[in-house]
Scaffold this active site. Structure first.
Site, short mmCIF file in Angstrom:
data_model
loop_
_atom_site.label_atom_id
_atom_site.label_comp_id
_atom_site.label_asym_id
_atom_site.label_seq_id
_atom_site.Cartn_x
_atom_site.Cartn_y
_atom_site.Cartn_z
N CYS A 71 0.81 -1.22 0.00
CA CYS A 71 0.00 0.00 0.00
C CYS A 71 0.84 1.26 0.00
O CYS A 71 0.30 2.38 -0.04
CB CYS A 71 -0.95 -0.01 1.19
SG CYS A 71 -2.03 -1.46 1.19
N HIS A 123 -2.49 8.06 6.24
CA HIS A 123 -2.74 6.77 5.60
C HIS A 123 -4.14 6.28 5.98
O HIS A 123 -4.88 5.82 5.13
CB HIS A 123 -1.67 5.77 6.04
CG HIS A 123 -1.78 4.42 5.42
ND1 HIS A 123 -1.75 4.23 4.06
CD2 HIS A 123 -1.94 3.19 5.97
CE1 HIS A 123 -1.88 2.93 3.78
NE2 HIS A 123 -1.99 2.28 4.93
N LYS A 177 -9.38 7.85 2.53
CA LYS A 177 -9.96 6.52 2.38
C LYS A 177 -11.34 6.43 2.99
O LYS A 177 -12.09 5.49 2.71
CB LYS A 177 -9.02 5.46 2.96
CG LYS A 177 -7.69 5.33 2.22
CD LYS A 177 -6.79 4.28 2.86
CE LYS A 177 -5.44 4.21 2.18
NZ LYS A 177 -4.59 5.39 2.46
N PHE A 218 1.74 -3.73 3.90
CA PHE A 218 2.16 -5.06 4.30
C PHE A 218 3.67 -5.20 4.06
O PHE A 218 4.23 -4.63 3.13
CB PHE A 218 1.42 -6.12 3.50
CG PHE A 218 0.03 -6.43 4.02
CD1 PHE A 218 -0.53 -5.73 5.07
CD2 PHE A 218 -0.72 -7.45 3.45
CE1 PHE A 218 -1.80 -6.02 5.55
CE2 PHE A 218 -1.99 -7.75 3.92
CZ PHE A 218 -2.53 -7.04 4.96
N HIS A 261 -9.94 2.09 -0.11
CA HIS A 261 -8.49 1.82 -0.15
C HIS A 261 -8.14 1.20 -1.49
O HIS A 261 -8.47 0.04 -1.77
CB HIS A 261 -8.11 0.89 0.99
CG HIS A 261 -6.65 0.79 1.25
ND1 HIS A 261 -5.69 1.36 0.42
CD2 HIS A 261 -5.96 0.17 2.25
CE1 HIS A 261 -4.49 1.10 0.91
NE2 HIS A 261 -4.62 0.38 2.02
N GLU A 263 -0.92 4.90 14.06
CA GLU A 263 -0.67 6.12 13.29
C GLU A 263 -1.00 7.37 14.12
O GLU A 263 -0.24 8.35 14.11
CB GLU A 263 -1.49 6.11 12.00
CG GLU A 263 -1.12 7.24 11.06
CD GLU A 263 -1.81 7.14 9.70
OE1 GLU A 263 -1.53 8.00 8.84
OE2 GLU A 263 -2.63 6.22 9.50
#
Length: 401
Positions: free
Chosen positions: A155, A295, A325, A389, A330, A306
């Protein structure tokens, strides 16, 4: 940055996209391609018709993530006012981020193979589906002949692609780079895999309330799709042709958590390292940043880490934060590029777009998150972040020209 090309669930041109982002309404709806699965909704680029945009033959030959990339790349060159005669040059590159393969095509072709019908497998299965074809097809479509490759860092792919593109310019390798990301996460296999990982929201009864970054009731992200391609030029080159500069890419940072395949580092050390590297690269301090594009995926663990990271970085309340998002879902490998484009638009308009579905934040992790409607903010610099990831992190500092 002299050109922006967008294809998103919020629209396919900057003004339409901004209008829909400003409305602070999650665009998730039931997805017929996912019907019958445990999670059967997504954020779809419904206004995008690949046949109308690319022609029937090309649309049939290519997978959707390439459709999206081609459309966004064409739009970016038009926005940058780069004439066709100026494109066939060995110093114009393409760097695109793609999170993974096109699993829908593989699912179909693997089915034929498993049925004992190898001769029924399409000879186009491989060239239409491997990630590098996003950049390769853009080069063939537009005739640009410089360095050409796809970056895959989950991502963080789109954000990383923009940073690498900037490095090609700084190294003197290219004069212009088309950079960004493209992905369609609306594959039955993708949806099933993320569901099995317990990463997706299960709010099928109210999809429009499913994506809710930093909200206490968040339960996972919503699958999306889209592409963003930005035209990056060396400043001298842009000036020499009289191009409009929309924003400057001042800083780039990347890092690895080296911790876990899917979970973020519990203290967010790798993410913080990427942000601090980007700040140092830009010659900025944290408080020089007037806006953070987070994010913010809407996962319980990811958002918590975060939020704590930003509070620690600023030693108190960070500048105004938004989480796109919440509106468009996403788009995985394309998300960072789309959000970089939105950050450019925020700098141009001196506004921060709102976050949808935010009712209450975690106690002790409260950020200044913009919600309900856009907020006017005087700012010279903005931070946009992406985490993926494999513990892969990337951050960009964008500034006004």
């Amino acid at each position: 940055m002299t050109g922006i090309g967008l294809v998103t669930p919020a629209g396919t041109d900057p003004d339409s996209v901004w209008k829909n982002m400003a409305a602070a309404r999650c665009l998730a709806t039931p997805d017929p391609d996912l019907a019958g699965l445990p999670v059967a909704f997504s954020c779809q680029a419904e206004g995008f018709d690949p046949t109308a945009e690319l022609g029937r033959r090309k649309a049939r030959r290519l997978d959707r993530f390439v459709h999206l990339a081609l459309a966004a790349a064409r739009r970016s060159l038009a926005d940058a006012a780069l004439e066709p005669s100026a494109r066939r040059a060995p110093r114009i590159g393409v760097v695109l981020g793609v999170g993974g393969n096109s699993l829908e095509t593989y699912l179909t072709e693997f089915g034929r193979l498993c049925e004992g019908r190898p001769k029924a497998v399409s000879p186009l299965a491989l060239p239409r589906s491997v990630p590098n074809m996003a950049a390769g097809e853009v080069a063939m479509d537009l005739g640009v002949q410089g360095p050409n490759f796809t970056i895959s860092s989950a991502c963080a792919s789109g954000t990383t692609a923009l940073g690498v593109a900037r490095d090609l310019l700084l190294a003197g390798t290219c004069d212009i780079v088309l950079a960004g990301g493209s992905e369609s996460a609306r594959s039955r296999m993708t949806a099933t895999c993320f569901h099995q990982l317990r990463a997706l929201s299960r709010r099928g009864d109210h999809p429009d309330r499913a994506s809710r970054p930093f909200d206490t009731e968040r339960d996972g992200f919503v699958l999306g799709e889209g592409a963003a391609v930005l035209v990056l030029e060396r400043r001298e080159h842009a000036r020499s042709r009289g191009a409009r500069t929309r924003a400057l890419l001042r800083g780039f940072g990347a890092s690895a958590d080296a911790y876990h395949p899917t979970a973020p580092h519990p203290q967010g050390h790798g993410a913080e390292q990427a942000i601090r590297t980007a700040l140092a690269d830009a010659g900025c301090r944290p408080h020089d940043v007037g806006h953070i594009n987070a994010h913010g995926t809407s996962t319980p663990a990811g958002d918590a880490v975060e939020a704590e990271l930003y509070l620690r970085l600023y030693g108190g309340t960070p500048p105004p934060v938004t989480a796109p998002k919440s509106v468009i879902g996403h788009a995985l490998g394309a998300a960072g590029a789309i959000e970089a484009a939105l950050t450019v638009l925020a700098l141009e308009r001196q506004q921060v777009p709102p976050t949808a579905n935010l009712l209450r934040q975690d106690a002790g992790r409260e950020l200044d998150i913009v919600s309900a409607g856009p907020r006017d903010v005087l700012m010279d610099a903005a931070l946009t972040t992406s985490f993926g990831f494999g513990g892969q992190n990337a951050a960009l500092i964008l500034t006004t020209p």
